[in-house]
Design a protein around this motif. Structure first.
Motif, short mmCIF file in Angstrom:
data_model
loop_
_atom_site.label_atom_id
_atom_site.label_comp_id
_atom_site.label_asym_id
_atom_site.label_seq_id
_atom_site.Cartn_x
_atom_site.Cartn_y
_atom_site.Cartn_z
N THR A 167 -8.56 3.63 -0.57
CA THR A 167 -7.38 3.76 0.30
C THR A 167 -7.60 3.21 1.71
O THR A 167 -6.78 2.45 2.23
N MET A 168 -8.70 3.60 2.36
CA MET A 168 -8.90 3.22 3.76
C MET A 168 -9.26 1.75 3.95
O MET A 168 -9.38 1.27 5.06
N THR A 211 -6.31 -3.43 4.40
CA THR A 211 -7.18 -4.41 5.05
C THR A 211 -7.58 -5.50 4.07
O THR A 211 -7.54 -6.70 4.40
N ALA A 212 -7.98 -5.09 2.86
CA ALA A 212 -8.38 -6.07 1.84
C ALA A 212 -7.22 -6.99 1.49
O ALA A 212 -7.38 -8.21 1.39
N GLN A 213 -6.04 -6.39 1.32
CA GLN A 213 -4.89 -7.23 1.00
C GLN A 213 -4.54 -8.13 2.17
O GLN A 213 -4.12 -9.28 1.98
N GLY A 214 -4.70 -7.64 3.38
CA GLY A 214 -4.45 -8.48 4.54
C GLY A 214 -5.39 -9.67 4.60
O GLY A 214 -4.98 -10.78 4.94
N ALA A 241 0.83 -1.20 0.00
CA ALA A 241 0.00 0.00 0.00
C ALA A 241 0.87 1.25 0.00
O ALA A 241 0.58 2.23 -0.70
N LEU A 242 1.95 1.24 0.78
CA LEU A 242 2.86 2.38 0.82
C LEU A 242 3.48 2.64 -0.55
O LEU A 242 3.60 3.79 -0.99
#
Length: 428
Positions: free
Chosen positions: A341-342, A346-349, A120-121
């Motif tokens: 973004t927010m 989380t989705a990738q996790g 994400a970063l």
């Protein structure tokens, strides 16, 4: 279009998390082979340790993705590197097999926290038109991590237990360097802006996770998770057990097995570089089809011809090239494109967590499957990559083609009167 040096640094340092991910998996796989006689490790011991690394990654990914969305990318990234260093140090200094377990678990948890956070970063810090390329850099570093580990193993495998400590020491050193340079990173601009605005003006703590499992976000989450499960199970199995197959089935010694693995990797690295070039263009779609077919051919070869030194080598080389276009690299780009973004980390996790949890369970039984009949394992892996290609082509790509038409899928909902955050646009 070339990014500035600062943008490349902003991608390179977080990308080292992918280096650690791949390198740790390969390091553990080789080290367990080196330790199996000195420490009396059984196939179930090897499977359990391999599974624990992946299980830790699964738990860490689910927790880390959410924490990253709430607290920011940079601080979570630095924290997970510190955690990884503790785990790797425990493994390096462990005087017995028993102390391998806590070190491996801590390393897995840290890797899980770091992967969605770092990706994400990278994506949120990249210039427009270069986001896919910068995310693709992490896949190239993933392969470099494998190459560096196998190259080192070629020289130290004959040292036995000492060689295993050197390999884990290599991972420890990379993590320390990433932590040092990580302090100079900037926080994601997109995350800072999304945190100020939130969804409908809400603060991140009140952005509910349940939004991922219903409405417009549920379908891409399910499709992307299915794709990653099907494509990662074979990739993870190859990474963790390639040396095991070479040594215990093909009859190759550990040092030669490492050399063979190293010789096949430049093919995959070439594929990763090509993917970076076209990740932001429409050519990535036909390249996905080519990669999906190549992965089926790769895993099908030893299933048909048997597991020999040659077929394992060809499987790794061809799968590495095909996977550059239809594997983890495209999954990473899709994840950045399909979620606001927010919810992005989380989705990738969630997708990482579910996938790594399943691969952990599969890793535990893989040595037993090999002992029963190696061909059974190869046919299972061939079927999985075939399913991955179908899900990617028929489900995920169609969702990606709709990118930009839906403000919620394209990016974060903005406060009233402001334009929504743009999606990752493809160059036409």
């Amino acid at each position: 279009m070339a990014g500035s040096s600062s943008h490349w640094r902003q991608s390179l340092v977080p990308g080292l998390m992918s280096y650690l991910d791949a390198g740790s998996i390969i390091t553990l796989g080789i080290s367990l082979v080196l330790l199996q006689e000195p420490l009396g490790l059984t196939p179930w011991d090897i499977g359990a340790l391999s599974g624990l690394l992946t299980a830790g990654l699964a738990v860490g990914a689910v927790a880390g993705g959410r924490i990253s969305d709430m607290l920011g990318r940079k601080n979570v990234f630095l924290g997970n590197l510190a955690m990884y260093i503790v785990g790797a140090l425990l493994v390096v200094i462990a005087p017995s097999a028993a102390l391998l377990y806590p070190g491996v678990v801590i390393m897995g948890l840290a890797m899980g926290i770091g992967l969605p956070t770092s990706l994400a970063l990278i994506a949120e810090s990249a210039q427009e038109g270069l986001k896919g390329r910068m995310v693709g850099l992490s896949s190239a570093l993933w392969l470099v991590g494998i190459m560096a580990t196998l190259g080192l193993a070629t020289g130290v495998a004959h040292y036995g237990p000492l060689g295993a400590r050197i390999l884990f020491g290599h991972m420890l050193a990379i993590a320390v360097l990433a932590l040092i340079f990580g302090f100079g990173l900037e926080e994601s601009r997109e995350w800072r802006e999304a945190r100020r605005a939130g969804r409908d003006g809400a603060k991140p703590a009140s952005v509910p996770v349940r939004e991922l499992f219903r409405g417009r976000l549920a379908a891409p989450l399910i499709a992307l998770t299915a794709f990653f499960v099907f494509v990662n199970l074979p990739a993870n199995s190859l990474g963790q057990f390639m040396t095991y197959l070479y040594v215990n089935v093909a009859g190759v010694d550990a040092s030669r097995a490492s050399l063979l693995g190293l010789l096949g990797l430049p093919v995959g690295l070439v594929g990763a570089v090509v993917f970076m070039k076209f990740a932001d263009s429409r050519l990535r779609k036909p390249l996905f089809y080519v990669g999906a077919v190549l992965q089926v051919v790769a895993f099908g070869l030893p299933a048909v011809a048997g597991i020999t030194e040659l077929t394992v080598f060809l499987m790794a080389a061809v799968a590495g090239f095909g996977g550059a276009f239809a594997g983890e690299g495209i999954y990473k780009v899709w994840n950045q494109e399909l979620f606001p973004t927010m919810y992005r980390a989380t989705a990738q996790g969630v997708t990482y967590g579910v996938t790594r949890g399943l691969t952990a369970g599969f890793a535990i039984v893989t040595p037993a499957i090999i002992a029963y009949n190696p061909a059974v394992l190869m046919w299972i892996l061939t079927g999985l990559v075939a399913l991955a290609g179908l899900v990617g082509a028929l489900a995920v790509q169609r969702m990606g083609a709709e990118r930009g038409t839906d403000p919620w899928l394209a990016g974060d909902a903005a406060p009233e009167g402001e334009a929504p955050e743009p999606a990752l646009e493809l160059q036409r």
